[in-house]
Design a protein around this motif. Structure first.
Motif, PDB file in Angstrom:
ATOM      1  N   PRO A  96     -16.510  15.657   2.001  1.00  0.00           N
ATOM      2  CA  PRO A  96     -16.190  14.840   3.191  1.00  0.00           C
ATOM      3  C   PRO A  96     -15.902  13.387   2.817  1.00  0.00           C
ATOM      4  O   PRO A  96     -15.021  12.764   3.379  1.00  0.00           O
ATOM      5  N   GLU A  97     -16.693  12.860   1.857  1.00  0.00           N
ATOM      6  CA  GLU A  97     -16.455  11.486   1.455  1.00  0.00           C
ATOM      7  C   GLU A  97     -16.233  11.446  -0.054  1.00  0.00           C
ATOM      8  O   GLU A  97     -16.900  12.163  -0.800  1.00  0.00           O
ATOM      9  N   ILE A  98     -15.308  10.615  -0.472  1.00  0.00           N
ATOM     10  CA  ILE A  98     -15.033  10.536  -1.920  1.00  0.00           C
ATOM     11  C   ILE A  98     -16.171   9.786  -2.598  1.00  0.00           C
ATOM     12  O   ILE A  98     -16.518   8.676  -2.191  1.00  0.00           O
ATOM     13  N   ASP A 127     -10.281   0.181   3.307  1.00  0.00           N
ATOM     14  CA  ASP A 127      -9.646   1.277   4.053  1.00  0.00           C
ATOM     15  C   ASP A 127     -10.089   2.657   3.554  1.00  0.00           C
ATOM     16  O   ASP A 127      -9.495   3.674   3.910  1.00  0.00           O
ATOM     17  N   GLY A 128     -11.134   2.729   2.727  1.00  0.00           N
ATOM     18  CA  GLY A 128     -11.661   4.031   2.307  1.00  0.00           C
ATOM     19  C   GLY A 128     -11.056   4.562   1.019  1.00  0.00           C
ATOM     20  O   GLY A 128     -11.517   5.571   0.490  1.00  0.00           O
ATOM     21  N   THR A 129     -10.017   3.914   0.510  1.00  0.00           N
ATOM     22  CA  THR A 129      -9.438   4.372  -0.752  1.00  0.00           C
ATOM     23  C   THR A 129     -10.228   3.792  -1.930  1.00  0.00           C
ATOM     24  O   THR A 129     -10.980   2.824  -1.771  1.00  0.00           O
ATOM     25  N   TYR A 130     -10.045   4.408  -3.056  1.00  0.00           N
ATOM     26  CA  TYR A 130     -10.679   3.921  -4.274  1.00  0.00           C
ATOM     27  C   TYR A 130      -9.608   3.368  -5.211  1.00  0.00           C
ATOM     28  O   TYR A 130      -8.505   3.916  -5.290  1.00  0.00           O
ATOM     29  N   THR A 131      -9.959   2.319  -5.950  1.00  0.00           N
ATOM     30  CA  THR A 131      -9.075   1.835  -7.005  1.00  0.00           C
ATOM     31  C   THR A 131      -9.878   1.778  -8.301  1.00  0.00           C
ATOM     32  O   THR A 131     -10.992   1.246  -8.320  1.00  0.00           O
ATOM     33  N   ASP A 166      -6.562   8.150  -2.228  1.00  0.00           N
ATOM     34  CA  ASP A 166      -7.429   8.733  -1.202  1.00  0.00           C
ATOM     35  C   ASP A 166      -7.150  10.235  -1.217  1.00  0.00           C
ATOM     36  O   ASP A 166      -6.605  10.749  -2.200  1.00  0.00           O
ATOM     37  N   LYS A 167      -7.505  10.938  -0.125  1.00  0.00           N
ATOM     38  CA  LYS A 167      -7.390  12.399  -0.199  1.00  0.00           C
ATOM     39  C   LYS A 167      -5.957  12.889  -0.161  1.00  0.00           C
ATOM     40  O   LYS A 167      -5.661  14.016  -0.534  1.00  0.00           O
ATOM     41  N   ASP A 197      -7.937  18.433  -5.897  1.00  0.00           N
ATOM     42  CA  ASP A 197      -9.303  18.232  -5.422  1.00  0.00           C
ATOM     43  C   ASP A 197     -10.118  17.225  -6.257  1.00  0.00           C
ATOM     44  O   ASP A 197     -11.273  17.001  -5.975  1.00  0.00           O
ATOM     45  N   ARG A 198      -9.519  16.645  -7.317  1.00  0.00           N
ATOM     46  CA  ARG A 198     -10.305  15.604  -8.008  1.00  0.00           C
ATOM     47  C   ARG A 198      -9.390  14.674  -8.819  1.00  0.00           C
ATOM     48  O   ARG A 198      -8.272  15.044  -9.188  1.00  0.00           O
TER      49      ARG A 198
END
Lengths: 455, 304
Positions: free
Chosen positions: A83-85, A109-113, A126-127, A180-181
């Motif tokens: 559900p959450e990265i 905004d929920g993305t990762y860098t 993000d997803k 998925d990853r």
């Protein structure tokens, strides 16, 4: 100088025909040697099946291994199917229990860098979408259609597989993206956790803080001073095993020292009985010389294997192996040195009516002792190197540790650490032995100079 | 005068005694350390020291020959100790060479090829590293340090590294021993080079020869016999080295020997030791003969 006439040349030719008309095998000797060598090399090429071995070899691994000698990598993995990265680090990560590296950024905004080498080489995801940036190019990867899809041109540093996109960024690392990853490998120069491992309370603290803790900090572990605790943490560092490595290194040194010294002690009296000019019995001399040959040619390896069976693995077996080989080597060189002595001092001492032992002590020993010691030092030096290898077959010392670290194919930094230690030991011992040898040969040199001054 | 003499001798004696005392202390503490670190202790194991000889002695001495030539033993108990299943290399039809001979051949070939590699690189390096012949002092220093590094670098690390690249086997052993040989031969060679007669070199320099021509025509002919002599000595050393590297995965007889000893196969071990012993003896004798032919008795005095 006047030039010779044709007649003179001819007359010299006639007088010394063997100089000018040498037999064919002598004239073409070098040519035959060259042809033979080439022939042999062709055979060796075939024997070792070199072309095939070269075809099947992985030379691309060489730079990879060599970079692993001097660097380490961190491999965070981001699961996209949860559900959450969340970032996950391998169990034995060099980052310790609370990894919050500043190069993994959670954007508002929920993305990762993940910054692999600053923003210039990074990945943001993000997803639904991952954006890989490197070499001045930006590659968007869409993750919504069941497999990673790159829209637009694919640069040559990116490889697209069926279900995975691999972006290689050179030394600093790589990014692997699947639906998925996202898996990142970030490489750092240097050795991680070399001083304190992740379990140590001193882990991750800057040097100044560690020093102030050592000098005046509160006790981190009750009943143990901070300095003792730090020492214990360093010595028992789980990843680098300083304590074990240094003990094994000392074992190797001891093996070489003990083996050579004992070999010398045993070979010393035997050499006198083996030297043709000193022993009265020819049979004894022959028997001893063949004994030396035997001890030498059975080889250190075989002795090491036998003694590990007898004593169990460890430095005792290694010392015994070197000891037995050295009886042979030193016995041979000692007795040869004795056979090359000048007979006059011995005759002089003999003429005073001295008994056998005194003749050896005052007539022979002064002449050979420098040679003996110099030979022994040579052997000590070469045995220090040799002891690393027989260690690998169970004779104790650092050899086995080295071999095991290499076989896992992952601990190359540990291998390099041990190699550096061995190199340091070899260089130090080389210099000690060189220094001692020079001191010794100076006395002989001085003796010769005095002799020549007297005429 | 007599007093001074006495003082000097007593001082010398004191130093000698102190030196020997120090050496003995180091020796006994090393013995203690080695004993402590070992799996089995010296005095515990001493009565059993010769136990390992008992498994070496086969039930039937003919088993040694049978093991060597891969012939089934009548004492077969189903274990590998007495039945000798491995290894026949069929050369032609029914004619075979026992695999042990091929393994031995591998070991010898590894030694020969790596000595060749060492020779080919050591010769030019040695001319650069010799103080009197070097084309440039900085280059000399670099080459010298490089050769020192090659000499001191543990062979088993190079073997291990290349085993991971070209797969475990003789090629990795050749690279390891070859690199070591470059360093070892290079050092011996440049020491010879530093003792050459410089007059030939000066003569060529006077007619304007360049560095390659000087080395080729003035120095190489002088030193080549000694180079060959040392190279032959190196072959002997490399046969041993290749056996040892073999035991840690470099192929050849070393590996088989290690397995045989650690499993306690008496007859097989004896067969292998016999084979190794014979080979080393032949190599030694042959190289001694060749050295005598090349440089005469001088080669033997030089080592003494």
């Amino acid at each position: 100088m006047t030039s010779m006439t044709m007649d003179e040349i001819r007359s010299i030719e006639e007088r010394y025909p063997d100089v000018f008309r040498r037999p064919a095998y002598k004239r073409y000797g070098p040519l035959f040697l060259l042809a033979g060598t080439l022939l042999y090399l062709t055979y060796a090429l075939w024997f070792f099946n070199l072309p095939q071995v070269m075809r099947e070899s992985h030379w691309e691994r060489l730079p990879l291994f060599l970079t692993q000698w001097i660097s380490y990598d961190l491999q965070p993995e981001f699961r996209l199917d949860q559900p959450e990265i969340t970032p996950k680090y391998p169990r034995f990560s060099a980052l310790g229990e609370n990894p919050n590296p500043d190069w993994v950024i959670r954007n508002p905004d929920g993305t990762y860098t993940v910054l692999i080498d600053g923003p210039a080489k990074s990945v943001t995801f993000d997803k639904a979408q991952a954006t890989i940036v490197a070499n001045g190019q930006t590659v968007p990867v869409s993750l919504t259609s069941g497999k990673p899809v790159i829209s637009g041109p694919v640069p040559d540093w990116v490889t697209v597989h069926d279900d995975e996109v691999v972006a290689k960024m050179g030394f600093v690392g790589e990014v692997r993206v699947t639906v998925d990853r996202v898996k990142v490998r970030k490489r750092f120069l240097g050795w991680a956790n070399f001083v304190f491992d992740t379990r140590s309370p001193f882990f991750g603290k800057p040097a100044g803080e560690v020093i102030s803790l050592l000098v005046s900090g509160p006790e981190l572990k009750p009943g143990m001073s901070n300095i003792a605790l730090a020492g214990d943490n360093i010595w028992n560092n789980a990843q680098w095993q300083h304590g074990d490595v240094w003990t094994k290194l000392l074992q190797t040194i001891v093996m070489a020292f003990l083996g050579t010294l004992l070999g010398g002690i045993v070979a010393f009296p035997l050499a006198f009985f083996a030297a043709r000019n000193i022993t009265p019995s020819g049979a004894l001399s022959q028997v001893l010389k063949r004994f030396f040959d035997f001890m030498r040619s059975v080889d250190m390896l075989i002795w090491a294997l036998f003694f590990t069976r007898a004593f169990g693995p460890g430095p005792l077996a290694g010392s015994a192996a070197i000891f037995f080989t050295e009886i042979g080597t030193l016995g041979k060189t000692y007795s040869e040195a004795l056979e090359n002595i000048d007979d006059k001092p011995r005759e002089g001492v003999l003429s005073t009516g001295a008994n056998g032992l005194l003749v050896q002590r005052y007539g022979v020993m002064p002449e050979v002792i420098p040679v003996f010691i110099s030979q022994t030092l040579y052997q000590w030096e070469s045995n220090t190197r040799g002891a690393t290898i027989i260690g690998a077959v169970g004779a104790g010392g650092i050899g086995l540790k080295l071999w095991e670290a290499m076989r896992t194919n992952s601990n190359w930094a540990n291998v390099f650490y041990m190699v550096l230690l061995i190199l340091a030991v070899v260089f130090i011992f080389d210099n000690i032995s060189n220094f001692l040898r020079r001191r010794l040969s100076r006395t002989i040199h001085d003796y010769n100079r005095i002799q020549s001054e007297r005429g | 005068m007599a007093d001074a003499w006495r003082r000097q001798t007593s001082q010398r004696r004191l130093y000698t005694v102190l030196g020997i005392g120090l050496l003995l202390a180091a020796m006994f503490s090393s013995m203690w350390f080695a004993d402590e670190a070992n799996a089995g202790h010296f005095f515990d194991r001493l009565p059993h020291l010769l136990d390992f000889l008992s498994w070496l002695i086969p039930k039937d001495w003919n088993d040694v020959w049978r093991a060597l030539f891969d012939i089934a033993s009548p004492h077969d108990t189903g274990t590998q100790e007495f039945n000798f299943p491995l290894g026949r290399v069929y050369v032609w039809g029914g004619f075979y060479v026992p695999e042990y001979f091929e393994l031995m051949l591998t070991t010898v070939n590894v030694a020969l090829v790596s000595t060749f590699v060492g020779f080919v690189f050591a010769v030019p390096f040695s001319f650069i590293a010799a103080r009197n012949l070097t084309p440039h002092p900085v280059l000399r220093l670099i080459v010298k340090r490089f050769m020192e590094l090659l000499r001191a670098f543990p062979e088993i690390v190079i073997a291990g590294l290349f085993a991971a690249i070209v797969s475990i086997g003789p090629i990795a052993a050749i690279i390891a021993i070859g690199l070591h040989s470059i360093g070892a031969l290079g050092k011996l060679f440049y020491e010879i080079n530093e003792n050459v007669d410089m007059r030939a070199e000066e003569g060529l320099r006077a007619v304007g020869a360049n560095w390659f021509e000087r080395v080729r025509f003035a120095d190489l002919p002088q030193v080549l016999p000694n180079f060959m002599s040392y190279t032959l000595l190196r072959i002997e050393i490399n046969v041993r080295a290749s056996t040892i590297i073999g035991a840690v995965g470099g192929g050849g007889i070393g590996e088989e020997l290690k397995l045989s000893i650690s499993r306690g196969f008496g007859a097989k071990t004896l067969a292998l030791v016999l084979l190794l012993f014979t080979t080393i003896f032949i190599v030694d004798q042959f190289s001694a003969w060749l050295r005598r032919k090349l440089v005469g008795e001088q080669a033997f005095l030089m080592n003494a």
